[in-house]
Motif scaffolding. Structure first.
Motif, PDB file in Angstrom:
ATOM      1  N   GLU A  97       2.862  -9.201  -6.649  1.00  0.00           N
ATOM      2  CA  GLU A  97       2.530  -8.273  -5.577  1.00  0.00           C
ATOM      3  C   GLU A  97       3.655  -7.282  -5.312  1.00  0.00           C
ATOM      4  O   GLU A  97       3.431  -6.063  -5.229  1.00  0.00           O
ATOM      5  CB  GLU A  97       2.192  -9.053  -4.301  1.00  0.00           C
ATOM      6  CG  GLU A  97       0.823  -9.707  -4.321  1.00  0.00           C
ATOM      7  CD  GLU A  97       0.775 -11.003  -5.093  1.00  0.00           C
ATOM      8  OE1 GLU A  97      -0.258 -11.683  -5.039  1.00  0.00           O
ATOM      9  OE2 GLU A  97       1.770 -11.357  -5.784  1.00  0.00           O
ATOM     10  N   ALA A  98       4.884  -7.773  -5.154  1.00  0.00           N
ATOM     11  CA  ALA A  98       5.998  -6.892  -4.807  1.00  0.00           C
ATOM     12  C   ALA A  98       6.236  -5.845  -5.889  1.00  0.00           C
ATOM     13  O   ALA A  98       6.343  -4.643  -5.605  1.00  0.00           O
ATOM     14  CB  ALA A  98       7.269  -7.716  -4.569  1.00  0.00           C
ATOM     15  N   SER A  99       6.301  -6.274  -7.141  1.00  0.00           N
ATOM     16  CA  SER A  99       6.597  -5.339  -8.228  1.00  0.00           C
ATOM     17  C   SER A  99       5.483  -4.327  -8.442  1.00  0.00           C
ATOM     18  O   SER A  99       5.740  -3.130  -8.625  1.00  0.00           O
ATOM     19  CB  SER A  99       6.832  -6.109  -9.535  1.00  0.00           C
ATOM     20  OG  SER A  99       8.026  -6.845  -9.483  1.00  0.00           O
ATOM     21  N   THR A 100       4.236  -4.802  -8.433  1.00  0.00           N
ATOM     22  CA  THR A 100       3.121  -3.897  -8.706  1.00  0.00           C
ATOM     23  C   THR A 100       2.939  -2.898  -7.576  1.00  0.00           C
ATOM     24  O   THR A 100       2.683  -1.704  -7.823  1.00  0.00           O
ATOM     25  CB  THR A 100       1.833  -4.699  -8.944  1.00  0.00           C
ATOM     26  OG1 THR A 100       2.047  -5.631 -10.004  1.00  0.00           O
ATOM     27  CG2 THR A 100       0.674  -3.786  -9.303  1.00  0.00           C
ATOM     28  N   ALA A 150      -3.486  -5.517  -0.859  1.00  0.00           N
ATOM     29  CA  ALA A 150      -2.908  -5.639   0.479  1.00  0.00           C
ATOM     30  C   ALA A 150      -1.413  -5.310   0.457  1.00  0.00           C
ATOM     31  O   ALA A 150      -0.896  -4.678   1.388  1.00  0.00           O
ATOM     32  CB  ALA A 150      -3.136  -7.044   1.021  1.00  0.00           C
ATOM     33  N   ALA A 151      -0.709  -5.733  -0.595  1.00  0.00           N
ATOM     34  CA  ALA A 151       0.722  -5.414  -0.705  1.00  0.00           C
ATOM     35  C   ALA A 151       0.939  -3.912  -0.856  1.00  0.00           C
ATOM     36  O   ALA A 151       1.928  -3.363  -0.348  1.00  0.00           O
ATOM     37  CB  ALA A 151       1.334  -6.164  -1.882  1.00  0.00           C
ATOM     38  N   ILE A 152       0.029  -3.239  -1.562  1.00  0.00           N
ATOM     39  CA  ILE A 152       0.125  -1.786  -1.678  1.00  0.00           C
ATOM     40  C   ILE A 152      -0.027  -1.151  -0.303  1.00  0.00           C
ATOM     41  O   ILE A 152       0.742  -0.247   0.072  1.00  0.00           O
ATOM     42  CB  ILE A 152      -0.940  -1.255  -2.654  1.00  0.00           C
ATOM     43  CG1 ILE A 152      -0.610  -1.702  -4.086  1.00  0.00           C
ATOM     44  CG2 ILE A 152      -1.039   0.275  -2.578  1.00  0.00           C
ATOM     45  CD1 ILE A 152      -1.728  -1.463  -5.079  1.00  0.00           C
ATOM     46  N   GLU A 153      -1.003  -1.631   0.472  1.00  0.00           N
ATOM     47  CA  GLU A 153      -1.173  -1.059   1.814  1.00  0.00           C
ATOM     48  C   GLU A 153       0.048  -1.321   2.693  1.00  0.00           C
ATOM     49  O   GLU A 153       0.432  -0.459   3.496  1.00  0.00           O
ATOM     50  CB  GLU A 153      -2.431  -1.593   2.481  1.00  0.00           C
ATOM     51  CG  GLU A 153      -2.678  -0.899   3.816  1.00  0.00           C
ATOM     52  CD  GLU A 153      -4.006  -1.222   4.457  1.00  0.00           C
ATOM     53  OE1 GLU A 153      -4.356  -0.544   5.440  1.00  0.00           O
ATOM     54  OE2 GLU A 153      -4.696  -2.134   3.973  1.00  0.00           O
ATOM     55  N   ASP A 154       0.674  -2.479   2.538  1.00  0.00           N
ATOM     56  CA  ASP A 154       1.908  -2.749   3.283  1.00  0.00           C
ATOM     57  C   ASP A 154       2.933  -1.644   3.050  1.00  0.00           C
ATOM     58  O   ASP A 154       3.617  -1.202   3.984  1.00  0.00           O
ATOM     59  CB  ASP A 154       2.531  -4.077   2.833  1.00  0.00           C
ATOM     60  CG  ASP A 154       1.751  -5.291   3.293  1.00  0.00           C
ATOM     61  OD1 ASP A 154       0.917  -5.156   4.208  1.00  0.00           O
ATOM     62  OD2 ASP A 154       1.975  -6.377   2.720  1.00  0.00           O
ATOM     63  N   ARG A 155       3.039  -1.197   1.819  1.00  0.00           N
ATOM     64  CA  ARG A 155       4.069  -0.216   1.474  1.00  0.00           C
ATOM     65  C   ARG A 155       3.635   1.219   1.767  1.00  0.00           C
ATOM     66  O   ARG A 155       4.470   2.124   1.815  1.00  0.00           O
ATOM     67  CB  ARG A 155       4.467  -0.400   0.006  1.00  0.00           C
ATOM     68  CG  ARG A 155       5.322  -1.651  -0.177  1.00  0.00           C
ATOM     69  CD  ARG A 155       5.166  -2.281  -1.544  1.00  0.00           C
ATOM     70  NE  ARG A 155       5.979  -3.503  -1.644  1.00  0.00           N
ATOM     71  CZ  ARG A 155       5.618  -4.697  -1.178  1.00  0.00           C
ATOM     72  NH1 ARG A 155       4.440  -4.845  -0.589  1.00  0.00           N
ATOM     73  NH2 ARG A 155       6.414  -5.751  -1.304  1.00  0.00           N
ATOM     74  N   LEU A 156       2.339   1.417   1.952  1.00  0.00           N
ATOM     75  CA  LEU A 156       1.860   2.735   2.373  1.00  0.00           C
ATOM     76  C   LEU A 156       2.115   2.990   3.857  1.00  0.00           C
ATOM     77  O   LEU A 156       2.184   4.146   4.290  1.00  0.00           O
ATOM     78  CB  LEU A 156       0.360   2.858   2.111  1.00  0.00           C
ATOM     79  CG  LEU A 156      -0.099   3.051   0.668  1.00  0.00           C
ATOM     80  CD1 LEU A 156      -1.611   2.889   0.574  1.00  0.00           C
ATOM     81  CD2 LEU A 156       0.323   4.413   0.142  1.00  0.00           C
ATOM     82  N   ALA A 157       2.278   1.911   4.624  1.00  0.00           N
ATOM     83  CA  ALA A 157       2.336   2.030   6.083  1.00  0.00           C
ATOM     84  C   ALA A 157       3.355   3.051   6.595  1.00  0.00           C
ATOM     85  O   ALA A 157       3.054   3.800   7.526  1.00  0.00           O
ATOM     86  CB  ALA A 157       2.582   0.659   6.706  1.00  0.00           C
ATOM     87  N   PRO A 158       4.579   3.148   6.042  1.00  0.00           N
ATOM     88  CA  PRO A 158       5.545   4.096   6.608  1.00  0.00           C
ATOM     89  C   PRO A 158       5.313   5.561   6.220  1.00  0.00           C
ATOM     90  O   PRO A 158       6.046   6.433   6.694  1.00  0.00           O
ATOM     91  CB  PRO A 158       6.897   3.621   6.042  1.00  0.00           C
ATOM     92  CG  PRO A 158       6.639   2.318   5.382  1.00  0.00           C
ATOM     93  CD  PRO A 158       5.201   2.309   5.013  1.00  0.00           C
ATOM     94  N   PHE A 159       4.338   5.840   5.353  1.00  0.00           N
ATOM     95  CA  PHE A 159       4.222   7.174   4.776  1.00  0.00           C
ATOM     96  C   PHE A 159       3.286   8.113   5.537  1.00  0.00           C
ATOM     97  O   PHE A 159       2.978   9.200   5.055  1.00  0.00           O
ATOM     98  CB  PHE A 159       3.805   7.064   3.308  1.00  0.00           C
ATOM     99  CG  PHE A 159       4.930   6.630   2.410  1.00  0.00           C
ATOM    100  CD1 PHE A 159       5.791   7.560   1.857  1.00  0.00           C
ATOM    101  CD2 PHE A 159       5.149   5.288   2.151  1.00  0.00           C
ATOM    102  CE1 PHE A 159       6.845   7.170   1.052  1.00  0.00           C
ATOM    103  CE2 PHE A 159       6.206   4.880   1.354  1.00  0.00           C
ATOM    104  CZ  PHE A 159       7.059   5.816   0.794  1.00  0.00           C
ATOM    105  N   GLU A 160       2.831   7.703   6.701  1.00  0.00           N
ATOM    106  CA  GLU A 160       2.049   8.573   7.583  1.00  0.00           C
ATOM    107  C   GLU A 160       0.778   9.087   6.914  1.00  0.00           C
ATOM    108  O   GLU A 160       0.406  10.266   7.048  1.00  0.00           O
ATOM    109  CB  GLU A 160       2.903   9.740   8.090  1.00  0.00           C
ATOM    110  CG  GLU A 160       4.140   9.301   8.850  1.00  0.00           C
ATOM    111  CD  GLU A 160       4.963  10.464   9.368  1.00  0.00           C
ATOM    112  OE1 GLU A 160       4.407  11.555   9.619  1.00  0.00           O
ATOM    113  OE2 GLU A 160       6.186  10.275   9.524  1.00  0.00           O
ATOM    114  N   CYS A 161       0.105   8.205   6.176  1.00  0.00           N
ATOM    115  CA  CYS A 161      -1.177   8.585   5.578  1.00  0.00           C
ATOM    116  C   CYS A 161      -2.208   8.819   6.690  1.00  0.00           C
ATOM    117  O   CYS A 161      -2.200   8.144   7.725  1.00  0.00           O
ATOM    118  CB  CYS A 161      -1.679   7.491   4.642  1.00  0.00           C
ATOM    119  SG  CYS A 161      -0.608   7.205   3.210  1.00  0.00           S
TER     120      CYS A 161
END
Length: 312
Positions: A97-100, A150-161
């Motif tokens: 999850e983290a790497s992908t 879900a891990a991808i969405e975790d990392r999208l969170a700070p990007f103001e999508c």
């Protein structure tokens, strides 16, 4: 008699393994480390291809668990018919999850912000300034909302999508919002600026991103594939790229590895990475922890994690 466990890493490099088993190191070489019939638990060599992954299965008459170190289990499907009924097939949920997710964000940002053009400009000593798309204010669609999605969405969170929509096989609720069923893709695709594919490869998802799927994406949208190459119809994608209507960032391709001379290499508006979503420094410690946890549970007779299917 102590049961054998086949590992793709030397057992001395995996601290914490239970003492209940005889460990056999096999990383896909031509010679087996022991009689496959004595193997009770088979941890599949990672990234060695389908032929190696399934080669010993027919001779593993006593195997009870097949454990992949990949998130997908499609490479094992050709050999499942050789297994006796009741064998558990487990995947590597929690390892990649983290790497992908990290690479997914890297591909999105590199593609939107023009990083490949900057690298080419640096080689030519050209200063390629200008305005480039940002991820901020974009609408993102994640197709395949398992643990990696879900891990991808975790990392999208700070990007103001502006919006993140989620799609999986069937509807369900999450803390972040609804997960839409695949049947709603035709309505969701035209709304997305970025479409991320993170779905397993199954009969249902093979060719999912075909001509009809791609035609519903909005002009200028970015397709990101971190799933499996055959989830996308390569010819249909090439047509959209060559027309200039869509962009793509691909960690996986069909065929794979992408052969020299293939038109996808030089198609416009495409960024290609060589299937490295999971193969980072984060892989090994997580893979070792998974193997130790699973074998500890197996030795204690406890239910295993990550069971994808049981052979019948």
């Amino acid at each position: 008699m102590t049961a054998d466990v086949w590992l793709p890493l030397p057992p001395e490099e995996i601290p914490g393994l239970p003492d209940a088993f005889a460990y056999r190191f096999w990383d896909g070489g031509p010679d087996y480390p022991a009689d496959p019939a004595d193997c009770a638990y088979y941890v599949v060599p990672y990234m060695k291809g389908v032929d190696i992954a399934v080669r010993p299965l027919a001779a593993m008459t006593g195997v009870r668990v097949v454990q992949t170190l990949s998130a997908g289990i499609d490479q094992m499907e050709p050999g499942l018919g050789a297994l006796a009924p009741g064998v558990l097939l487990c995947n590597a949920r929690g390892v990649h999850e983290a790497s992908t997710a990290e690479l997914t964000l890297a591909l999105i940002l590199a593609s939107l912000r023009g990083i490949p053009s900057f690298v080419a400009g640096q080689d030519k000593e050209e200063w390629r300034s200008g305005f480039y798309p940002a991820l901020a204010d974009k609408s993102v669609l994640i197709v395949g909302y398992g643990s990696i999605g879900a891990a991808i969405e975790d990392r999208l969170a700070p990007f103001e999508c502006a919006r993140v929509a989620r799609v999986a096989r069937s509807w369900r609720a999450t803390a972040r919002g609804p997960v839409h069923p695949l049947t709603e893709l035709p309505e969701l695709l035209p709304q997305a600026d970025v479409v991320i594919l993170s779905t397993p490869l199954t009969e249902q998802t093979k060719g999912l991103a075909g001509a009809a799927f791609l035609s519903r994406m909005k002009d200028g949208a970015l397709l990101v594939n971190v799933a499996r190459g055959p989830v996308v119809d390569t010819e249909a994608l090439l047509a959209e790229l060559e027309s200039g209507r869509l962009r793509a960032a691909l960690d996986v391709t069909d065929p794979e590895p992408l052969p020299a001379g293939h038109p996808l290499w030089h198609a416009p508006h495409v960024l290609i990475s060589p299937h490295v979503g999971g193969s980072t420094s984060a892989f090994m410690p997580r893979a070792k922890r998974l193997v130790v946890r699973q074998l500890t549970r197996f030795a204690a007779g406890e239910p295993l994690d990550n069971v994808v299917l049981t052979t019948s």
